[in-house]
Design a protein around this motif. Structure first.
Motif, short mmCIF file in Angstrom:
data_model
loop_
_atom_site.label_atom_id
_atom_site.label_comp_id
_atom_site.label_asym_id
_atom_site.label_seq_id
_atom_site.Cartn_x
_atom_site.Cartn_y
_atom_site.Cartn_z
N GLY A 1 21.44 22.00 22.25
CA GLY A 1 22.41 21.11 22.87
C GLY A 1 23.46 21.83 23.71
N GLU A 2 24.13 21.05 24.54
CA GLU A 2 25.17 21.58 25.42
C GLU A 2 26.33 22.11 24.59
OE1 GLU A 2 27.11 19.99 29.62
OE2 GLU A 2 26.61 18.56 28.05
N THR A 3 26.94 23.20 25.06
CA THR A 3 28.09 23.78 24.37
C THR A 3 29.38 23.19 24.90
OG1 THR A 3 28.19 25.63 25.93
CG2 THR A 3 26.86 25.93 23.94
N ILE A 4 30.45 23.37 24.15
CA ILE A 4 31.72 22.72 24.50
C ILE A 4 32.26 23.23 25.84
CG2 ILE A 4 33.34 24.32 23.36
CD1 ILE A 4 33.45 20.48 23.11
N ASP A 5 32.02 24.50 26.16
CA ASP A 5 32.51 25.04 27.43
C ASP A 5 31.63 24.63 28.59
OD1 ASP A 5 30.68 26.80 26.06
OD2 ASP A 5 30.96 28.22 27.70
N GLY A 6 30.44 24.08 28.28
CA GLY A 6 29.56 23.61 29.33
C GLY A 6 29.78 22.16 29.72
N PRO B 1 39.28 19.76 24.73
CA PRO B 1 39.02 20.86 23.81
C PRO B 1 39.44 22.20 24.39
CG PRO B 1 37.02 20.33 25.00
CD PRO B 1 38.07 19.34 25.47
N LEU B 2 39.53 23.20 23.51
CA LEU B 2 39.66 24.58 23.97
C LEU B 2 38.36 24.99 24.65
CD1 LEU B 2 41.29 26.14 20.77
CD2 LEU B 2 42.45 25.39 22.87
N ARG B 3 38.46 25.89 25.60
CA ARG B 3 37.26 26.33 26.33
C ARG B 3 36.62 27.50 25.57
NH1 ARG B 3 37.06 27.47 32.87
NH2 ARG B 3 34.78 27.31 33.10
N LEU B 4 35.99 27.15 24.45
CA LEU B 4 35.39 28.16 23.58
C LEU B 4 33.99 28.51 24.09
CD1 LEU B 4 36.38 26.62 20.12
CD2 LEU B 4 37.60 28.38 21.43
#
Length: 235
Positions: free
Chosen positions: A60-65, A216-219
Motif C-alpha cells: 500500500g501507499e505510504t504516508i509520505d506518498g 500528517p507528518l511527512r514520515l
C-alpha cells in the motif's frame, strides 16, 4: 469557527495494545542550557492519527506518498449513538446512496462533495480506561457501503475494526465469537485509498457538515502518523 478534535500527546497516553508507549520528556532546559527542547518517543499510530494504506497492506501507499491535499476533508457527521460495548455498526447506520442521508431530516442524497464520514460512537468518553478498547466497529457491509460512497471514515475510537479487549471487557452477550478476525474494515477502506482518522474527540455538538484538516507528518515510508485534527465550519 474552529475546534481541535485531537488528543494531546503526552507521556503515558493510551495506545493500541502492543504499540510503543509514548514518552515526552525534557531534553535541554532553560536552567541548564539556556533553551528548551524535548524528546518525543511514540509509535506512528498514537493518539489522533491517520492510517496510510501501508498500515495493513504490504504494497500500500505510504504516508509520505499521499498528496497533502487529501488530508483536507469535506466531512459529514454521522451520529451512531447509542451503542453497546463491541457492538457492530451496520450499513444501515450510514448514508444510503439510494435513500439519502438518514442523519439529516428531509435530505434526499448524500452530497457528493463529502469524502469523509465522521462516526460519533460516544466512545471518546471512555478514553484512558480499559473500556475504551471495547469500542463499536464497522461490519463488512458498512465498510462496503463506504467504498460504494467513495468516502473514508473518522471515529472517536481506536479504529474501525475490533480491538483486543481489556482485562475486564465483555461483549453484549459475553462472547467475541462473532467478531471478525484481522483488519477487514481497514483493508476494505485502505485498499481503495480511502482515509481512516482514529481517536478523534470533541464531536459532541459539531454541525452536520464541516471541514476537517488532519495533516500528517511527512514520515519517509510511513504507515501512518499522528495529526492535529481541526474542524472548521461557519458560525
Amino acid at each position: 469557527m474552529f475546534r481541535d478534535l485531537s488528543r494531546p500527546i503526552e507521556t503515558g497516553m493510551p495506545t493500541y495494545p502492543g504499540d510503543p508507549d509514548v514518552t515526552l520528556a525534557p531534553d535541554a532546559t532553560h536552567e541548564a542550557d539556556g533553551y528548551a527542547t524535548s524528546e518525543l518517543r511514540t509509535g506512528t499510530h498514537a493518539g489522533t492519527h491517520v492510517d496510510a494504506p501501508r498500515h495493513t497492506l504490504p504494497g500500500g501507499e505510504t504516508i509520505d506518498g499521499v498528496d497533502a491535499g487529501r488530508f483536507a476533508f469535506d466531512a459529514r457527521l454521522v451520529d451512531c449513538r447509542p451503542l453497546e460495548p463491541r457492538e457492530p455498526i451496520g450499513a444501515e447506520a450510514l448514508p444510503d446512496p439510494d435513500a439519502g442521508d438518514p442523519g439529516t431530516p428531509g435530505a434526499t442524497a448524500l452530497d457528493p462533495a463529502v469524502d469523509l464520514l465522521v462516526l460519533r460512537t460516544g466512545w471518546a468518553a471512555h478514553w484512558g480506561t480499559d473500556r475504551y478498547r471495547d469500542h463499536p466497529y464497522l461490519t463488512a457491509a458498512a465498510a462496503e457501503r463506504c467504498r460504494e460512497l467513495g468516502v473514508g471514515v473518522g471515529l472517536d475510537a481506536l479504529g474501525p475494526d475490533p480491538t483486543p479487549p481489556g482485562p475486564a471487557a465483555t461483549g453484549p452477550d459475553g462472547s467475541r465469537d462473532a467478531e471478525p478476525d484481522g483488519t477487514p474494515a481497514h483493508d476494505a477502506l485502505l485498499g481503495d485509498s480511502l482515509p481512516i482518522v482514529e481517536n478523534l474527540c470533541g464531536l459532541e455538538d459539531l454541525p452536520p457538515r464541516f471541514r476537517l484538516y488532519a495533516f500528517p507528518l511527512r514520515l519517509r515510508d510511513g504507515d501512518g502518523s499522528p495529526v492535529r485534527a481541526v474542524a472548521e465550519w461557519e458560525g
